[in-house]
Design an enzyme around this catalytic site. Structure first.
Site, PDB file in Angstrom:
ATOM      1  N   GLY A 136      59.158 -15.895  12.239  1.00 46.59           N
ATOM      2  CA  GLY A 136      60.470 -15.644  11.477  1.00 46.59           C
ATOM      3  C   GLY A 136      59.964 -15.026  10.116  1.00 46.59           C
ATOM      4  CB  VAL A 142      58.277 -15.877   3.956  1.00 41.22           C
ATOM      5  CG1 VAL A 142      57.795 -16.951   2.987  1.00 41.22           C
ATOM      6  CG2 VAL A 142      57.039 -14.995   4.506  1.00 41.22           C
ATOM      7  N   GLY A 153      18.500  10.021   7.199  1.00 35.61           N
ATOM      8  CA  GLY A 153      18.203   9.702   5.799  1.00 35.61           C
ATOM      9  C   GLY A 153      19.328  10.349   4.841  1.00 35.61           C
ATOM     10  N   GLY A 162      14.737  15.022   2.797  1.00 34.47           N
ATOM     11  CA  GLY A 162      13.921  15.796   3.382  1.00 34.47           C
ATOM     12  C   GLY A 162      13.686  15.904   4.790  1.00 34.47           C
ATOM     13  CB  SER A 221      23.374  10.044  11.722  1.00 31.68           C
ATOM     14  OG  SER A 221      22.047  10.213  11.278  1.00 31.68           O
TER      15      SER A 221
END
Length: 639
Positions: free
Chosen positions: A37, A39, A473, A478, A547
């Site tokens: 129900g 609060v 990376g 690179g 990635s």
């Protein structure tokens, strides 16, 4: 001597009565229900009242309760029964429930387990947890406030989770002078809502949890109410027993092999019944056999029913493992690998469509990916909304694809065969729960086509093995330069290669994807599938992608196949990558012109244990290429 004989007889009768009493209470049925129900509607007070009236509050607890009630200044000096239930200090301080509290109590007629679930919208996941095994739901409504948004939300969840019996407890009547008119209006409004949600069994009971009206005994303050008290209704409500209405189902939890002369399959029967001599089928293999023995801790049985934990012995040695399902031969469950399902998301981190998760259904655990939601459900208005993902406590409808076909029944037919949880593969945290609705037609109609030319035969023709070299990376590390040098070396040696570069692929195959976490996941999922096909073609595939997430790199590893995946971490510090920023991307990200840029406002999860670790501060691109090519030689991929 005569007196002793009489005493012995009395003792025997007493012992017999005690044994009979214990036997009756041991075999009473169990009702699991939850309270929910808005609060401060009085859920914890209601449960505390039930515990108190059932005489399950010890004297020392009662004394503490009286002291605590005086301290918090309860209205009229009444006991604050909520203090018996709200165990977390944060709950006591705020006067609300924020976790699921389970309590046990018993009456002469029945045993009960009650879950006190939170009312706040942000704790929807807690309510779903509490409702997952419930037979009935007590939805409290504050008589002063009437039906609220939370009432709709909790009623929708109760309907979604298949709870058949709903008791609407119209609470705090003492604060509205026990008005019959108010109760009638609330009941009429709720029955209209229940009809909209497809809830058929609704009982409305006017109560005051604080004062005890209509909780245990009928209240003189509501002479206009002629229905049962709350406890009377809970003692007599029919138990939701889907198991006995469905065909026989038993997920195998354990292959019981104590010695060479016995082999049985142990588990909880979650549907139907089974008898010695019945034909049986094991899924997903489809192997058939006959039941020769049913054993339990208490001894053998001729017949077993839903709810019993048993060991089943078959008349021949068919292959059955943990997670398989024993079922009736005449009415087996569906086997599929694609489903439509309702998902309740339970994690702070949002659902990432395409990311591999684990799906646990009973004793079966399989890999699974989810599509973007077909829609989410606004549980406050019941509207269907467009969405690309699910956030914490959101509910949506998704397509789920598993990595192998599994037996299942729709959740509405059998909760145990259709209810599942989703688990993060890296952290093992439960991130979602769901209900399977039905199998997609394509899961039944699309089959893997066997081919005469295999990956091995293609490798023989080319004269070398297949491999996936996955370079990961930061941007500017690179990767592309090193991958290009590796391919040049391999090409010069007559090795058949192909290089997939992140930027190049986004011009074609993945041109429709952006750089949000969800799009990055889909970007890598597509590339993982492409690399698998290329490796099957016998190529050495070089993949140069940021990635950033471990989960997707793990997916790519699994797609590539055993022994064919080489993870190469091109390790360059962020400051160095920024210094090499020939494309000007880091500068744009720092200015806020480029959102979701890895290393700036999007995370990069470095590999934990890559096969090759390239420190670009310690070696040149040519040296790095030599290391990678040497790795291929050592693995036997190339000579």
């Amino acid at each position: 001597m005569a007196d002793q004989t009489i005493q012995d007889g009395v003792n025997a009768l007493i012992a017999e009565d005690i044994d009979a009493y214990l036997d009756v209470h041991e075999h009473k049925d169990m009702l699991r229900f939850l309270t929910c129900g808005s609060v401060d509607d009085g859920k914890s007070t209601l449960i505390g009242r039930l515990l108190y009236e059932s005489h399950l509050v010890f004297d020392d607890h009662l004394a503490a309760l009286e002291a605590d009630s005086r301290r918090v200044g309860t209205q009229g000096g009444d006991l604050d029964f909520a203090l018996l239930v709200d165990g977390l200090s944060a709950e006591r301080e705020q006067g609300i429930t924020i976790d699921v509290a389970y309590r046990f109590f018993s009456t002469e007629r029945r045993k009960f387990i009650v879950a006190d679930t939170p009312g706040h919208e942000q704790y929807t996941r807690n309510m779903v947890t509490g409702a997952s095994n419930a037979d009935a739901a007590v939805i409290l409504v504050d008589a002063r406030k009437g039906l609220l948004t939370q009432t709709r939300r909790h009623s929708y969840l109760v309907s979604l989770l298949g709870i058949e019996h709903v008791i609407v407890a119209i609470n705090k009547l003492d604060l509205v002078d026990y008005s019959q008119e108010i109760c009638n209006d609330i009941e009429a409004g709720y029955r209209e809502l229940a009809s909209e949600l497809g809830i058929d069994d609704v009982t409305c009971i006017p109560i005051s949890a604080l004062k005890g009206d209509n909780i245990i005994t009928a209240s003189p303050n509501t002479p206009w109410y002629g229905g049962p008290t709350l406890l009377q209704h809970l003692e007599t409500v029919e138990l939701a027993d889907r198991g006995t209405r469905s065909p026989f189902r038993m997920p195998v939890q354990w292959v019981n092999r104590p010695n060479l002369d016995f082999r049985g399959f142990s588990g909880l029967i979650v549907g139907g019944d089974i008898a010695v001599g019945d034909p049986i089928r094991a899924l997903p293999s489809g192997k058939r056999s006959t039941v020769t023995e049913i054993t339990t801790f208490d001894g053998p049985l001729d017949r077993a029913v839903a709810g019993q934990s048993v060991t089943i012995v078959l008349d021949d040695e068919i292959d059955v493992s943990r997670g398989d399902v024993l079922c009736t031969d005449a009415d087996p469950p569906t086997i599929a690998d694609q489903f439509e399902a309702h998902i309740v998301w339970m994690q702070e981190e949002e659902l990432l469509p395409g990311r591999p998760y684990l799906l646990k259904l009973g004793a079966t655990t399989v890999g699974a990916t989810l599509s973007p939601p077909k829609h989410t459900v606004d549980v406050n208005t019941l509207q269907h909304l467009a969405a690309k993902t699910l956030g914490l406590n959101e509910i949506g409808v998704c397509t789920i694809t598993t990595d192998r076909a599994i037996p299942f029944d729709p959740y509405e037919v059998n909760r145990d065969m259709g209810g599942f949880i989703l688990i993060d593969r890296l952290t093992n945290a439960t991130v979602g729960a769901g209900m399977l609705q039905f199998a997609l037609r394509r899961s039944q109609n699309v089959h893997w086509q066997a081919l005469d030319v295999t990956a091995e035969s293609r490798g023989t023709l080319k004269g070398h093995g297949a491999s996936v070299l996955w370079l990961t990376g930061l941007s500017g590390s690179g990767k592309s330069t090193i991958a290009n040098r590796v391919e040049a070396q391999l090409h010069a040696q007559g090795v058949h290669t192909f290089l997939l570069d992140g930027d190049n692929v986004r011009h074609g195959l993945n041109h429709d994807l952006g750089f949000t976490d969800a799009d990055r996941v889909e970007n890598i999922r597509r590339i993982a599938e492409v690399t698998r096909l290329m490796a099957d073609a016998g190529l050495v595939v070089l993949v140069s992608f940021i990635s950033p997430f471990r989960a997707e790199r793990q997916l790519a590893r699994e797609r590539a196949g055993e022994g064919r995946f080489v993870e190469i971490f091109v390790d360059t510090p962020l400051a160095e990558a920024e210094a090499r920023d020939v494309k000007g991307l880091y500068a744009k990200a720092r200015r806020g012109d480029l959102k979701n840029f890895t290393g700036i406002d999007s995370p990069y999860e470095a590999p934990d244990d890559p096969e090759v670790h390239i420190d670009t501060l310690a070696m040149s691109p040519d040296e790095a290429a030599d290391v990678i090519v040497q790795r291929l030689r050592e693995s036997g991929t190339i000579s």
